[in-house]
Design an enzyme around this catalytic site. Structure first.
Site, mmCIF file in Angstrom:
data_model
loop_
_atom_site.group_PDB
_atom_site.id
_atom_site.type_symbol
_atom_site.label_atom_id
_atom_site.label_comp_id
_atom_site.label_asym_id
_atom_site.label_seq_id
_atom_site.Cartn_x
_atom_site.Cartn_y
_atom_site.Cartn_z
ATOM 1 C CE LYS A 172 12.730 -41.530 -29.179
ATOM 2 N NZ LYS A 172 12.559 -42.560 -30.204
ATOM 3 C CB THR A 189 1.277 -41.224 -33.951
ATOM 4 O OG1 THR A 189 2.084 -40.643 -32.912
ATOM 5 C CG2 THR A 189 1.885 -40.950 -35.300
ATOM 6 C CB ALA A 224 11.925 -41.920 -19.403
ATOM 7 C CE1 TYR A 225 9.956 -40.472 -27.083
ATOM 8 C CE2 TYR A 225 10.514 -38.144 -27.300
ATOM 9 C CZ TYR A 225 10.081 -39.334 -27.858
ATOM 10 O OH TYR A 225 9.766 -39.394 -29.197
ATOM 11 C CB VAL A 280 3.761 -37.161 -36.261
ATOM 12 C CG1 VAL A 280 2.940 -37.804 -37.374
ATOM 13 C CG2 VAL A 280 5.069 -36.616 -36.832
HETATM 14 N N1 LIG Z 1 4.587 -38.752 -32.915
HETATM 15 C C1 LIG Z 1 5.473 -37.816 -32.683
HETATM 16 O O1 LIG Z 1 5.122 -36.617 -32.589
HETATM 17 C C2 LIG Z 1 6.932 -38.145 -32.547
HETATM 18 C C3 LIG Z 1 7.838 -37.075 -32.364
HETATM 19 C C4 LIG Z 1 9.187 -37.365 -32.265
HETATM 20 C C5 LIG Z 1 9.636 -38.650 -32.361
HETATM 21 N N2 LIG Z 1 8.737 -39.681 -32.522
HETATM 22 C C6 LIG Z 1 9.286 -41.038 -32.598
HETATM 23 O O2 LIG Z 1 8.790 -41.703 -33.737
HETATM 24 C C7 LIG Z 1 8.701 -43.124 -33.499
HETATM 25 C C8 LIG Z 1 7.297 -43.613 -33.866
HETATM 26 O O3 LIG Z 1 6.379 -42.965 -33.005
HETATM 27 P P1 LIG Z 1 4.812 -42.856 -33.308
HETATM 28 O O4 LIG Z 1 4.455 -41.450 -33.076
HETATM 29 O O5 LIG Z 1 4.471 -43.525 -34.562
HETATM 30 O O6 LIG Z 1 4.282 -43.679 -32.042
HETATM 31 P P2 LIG Z 1 3.169 -44.808 -31.893
HETATM 32 O O7 LIG Z 1 2.017 -44.566 -32.781
HETATM 33 O O8 LIG Z 1 2.955 -44.915 -30.414
HETATM 34 O O9 LIG Z 1 3.917 -46.119 -32.433
HETATM 35 C C9 LIG Z 1 5.009 -46.648 -31.752
HETATM 36 C C10 LIG Z 1 5.361 -47.975 -32.370
HETATM 37 O O10 LIG Z 1 6.451 -48.544 -31.649
HETATM 38 C C11 LIG Z 1 6.082 -49.845 -31.264
HETATM 39 N N3 LIG Z 1 6.832 -50.321 -30.086
HETATM 40 C C12 LIG Z 1 6.849 -49.834 -28.831
HETATM 41 N N4 LIG Z 1 7.648 -50.581 -28.056
HETATM 42 C C13 LIG Z 1 8.147 -51.559 -28.851
HETATM 43 C C14 LIG Z 1 9.033 -52.646 -28.660
HETATM 44 N N5 LIG Z 1 9.564 -52.920 -27.466
HETATM 45 N N6 LIG Z 1 9.344 -53.448 -29.710
HETATM 46 C C15 LIG Z 1 8.803 -53.211 -30.931
HETATM 47 N N7 LIG Z 1 7.932 -52.206 -31.175
HETATM 48 C C16 LIG Z 1 7.621 -51.398 -30.148
HETATM 49 C C17 LIG Z 1 4.594 -49.784 -31.023
HETATM 50 O O11 LIG Z 1 4.024 -51.086 -30.988
HETATM 51 P P3 LIG Z 1 2.635 -51.414 -30.199
HETATM 52 O O12 LIG Z 1 1.527 -51.092 -31.144
HETATM 53 O O13 LIG Z 1 2.778 -52.877 -29.880
HETATM 54 O O14 LIG Z 1 2.615 -50.564 -28.962
HETATM 55 C C18 LIG Z 1 4.204 -48.985 -32.266
HETATM 56 O O15 LIG Z 1 4.203 -49.808 -33.393
HETATM 57 C C19 LIG Z 1 9.074 -43.317 -32.027
HETATM 58 O O16 LIG Z 1 10.417 -43.723 -31.927
HETATM 59 C C20 LIG Z 1 8.897 -41.932 -31.441
HETATM 60 O O17 LIG Z 1 9.699 -41.727 -30.301
HETATM 61 C C21 LIG Z 1 7.401 -39.452 -32.631
#
Ligand SMILES: NC(=O)c1ccc[n+]([C@@H]2O[C@H](COP(=O)([O-])OP(=O)(O)OC[C@H]3O[C@@H](n4cnc5c(N)ncnc54)[C@H](OP(=O)(O)O)[C@@H]3O)[C@@H](O)[C@H]2O)c1
Length: 236
Positions: free
Chosen positions: A163, A194, A158-159, A192
């Protein structure tokens, strides 16, 4: 209006909140998108305490009504948009590999970013230097999947596919917009710490926001149509 306006989706926590903070510290007005207005307001309070001009926007990227109302508000209040960071993302692969799970991944990670961007494109075109940053992942890089055993073997359909779709569209949009000042790039933030990345992740949140901030603030001679991690181009 001389001030730059930036909208970040999923900005109530994690990388999105930190991108809002770093762009706000550079003097931009940051619109903090979150699917819960209360969470957006909490994040805004935190940012305003750091003297950042931040405002909340209720924005579930899977809800067409939220998108319409965000676009109307930005048009009415600012008349343009300079930066759009499509940061909202979900990782649902722990729920299995059924087609419904894959669809859910696409709803946010691809369709959400697509719908939000296309609804705001007319406002980005009114900016002298529009920047679109699609928060992707190295797991959506087909070139990496094929050449790196660790990513190749990761089972997260899915991911990965949502992407990868975001990446393909990033590339095409950059071509469609190449006669405009708008730059469109995809971003791999790194692994990261998170809620999504987990506590074993190797990067702190402030560092994880840096690639998106770099792409959101590119100068006129900066790249478009690429996927980047820390200013380094990654394979599609
Ligand atoms: N962390 C990593 O290692 C990593 C690596 C590669 C890419 N990324 C990408 O970086 C981005 C941020 O990830 P993160 O690590 O910061 O994740 P996170 O802490 O889980 O935050 C995800 C954010 O997206 C919001 N969200 C989810 N579904 C949504 C929707 N339908 N409409 C609006 N907001 C929505 C969440 O809101 P809620 O609080 O309401 O759930 C939260 O604010 C994502 O696109 C992720 O795929 C992260």
């Amino acid at each position: 209006m001389n001030e730059k306006i930036a909208l970040i989706s999923g900005a109530n926590k994690g990388i999105g909140l930190e991108v809002a903070r770093q762009l706000g510290k550079q003097g931009m007005i940051v619109l903090v998108g979150a699917r819960s207005l209360q969470k957006a307001e909490q994040a805004v309070e935190e940012l305003q305490a750091e003297l950042i001009q931040a405002y909340p926007i209720k924005l579930d990227v899977t809800d067409p009504e939220h998108i319409r109302s965000a676009a109307n508000r930005i048009e009415k209040e600012y008349g343009k948009l300079d930066v759009l960071v499509n940061n909202a993302g979900i990782y649902v692969d722990h729920e299995g590999t059924d087609v419904d799970v894959i669809r859910r991944g696409f709803e946010t990670n691809f369709f959400g970013a697509y719908a939000l961007t296309t609804s705001l494109l007319h406002l980005l075109k009114l900016s002298p230097a529009g920047r679109i940053v699609n928060q992707s992942s190295i797991l959506g890089s087909i070139g990496t999947i094929l050449t790196n055993e660790m990513y190749g073997r990761a089972s997260a359909p899915a991911y990965t596919t949502s992407k990868a779709a975001l990446n393909a569209w990033t590339a095409q949009l950059s071509i469609q917009l190449r006669d405009t000042p708008i730059k469109v790039n995809a971003c791999h933030p790194g692994w990261v710490k998170t809620e999504m990345g987990g506590s074993d992740a190797v990067m702190e949140i402030h560092e994880g926001a840096e690639t998106a901030v770099y792409l959101a603030t590119l100068s006129g001679d900066g790249p478009t149509g690429g996927m980047f991690h820390k200013q380094e181009a990654l394979p599609w």
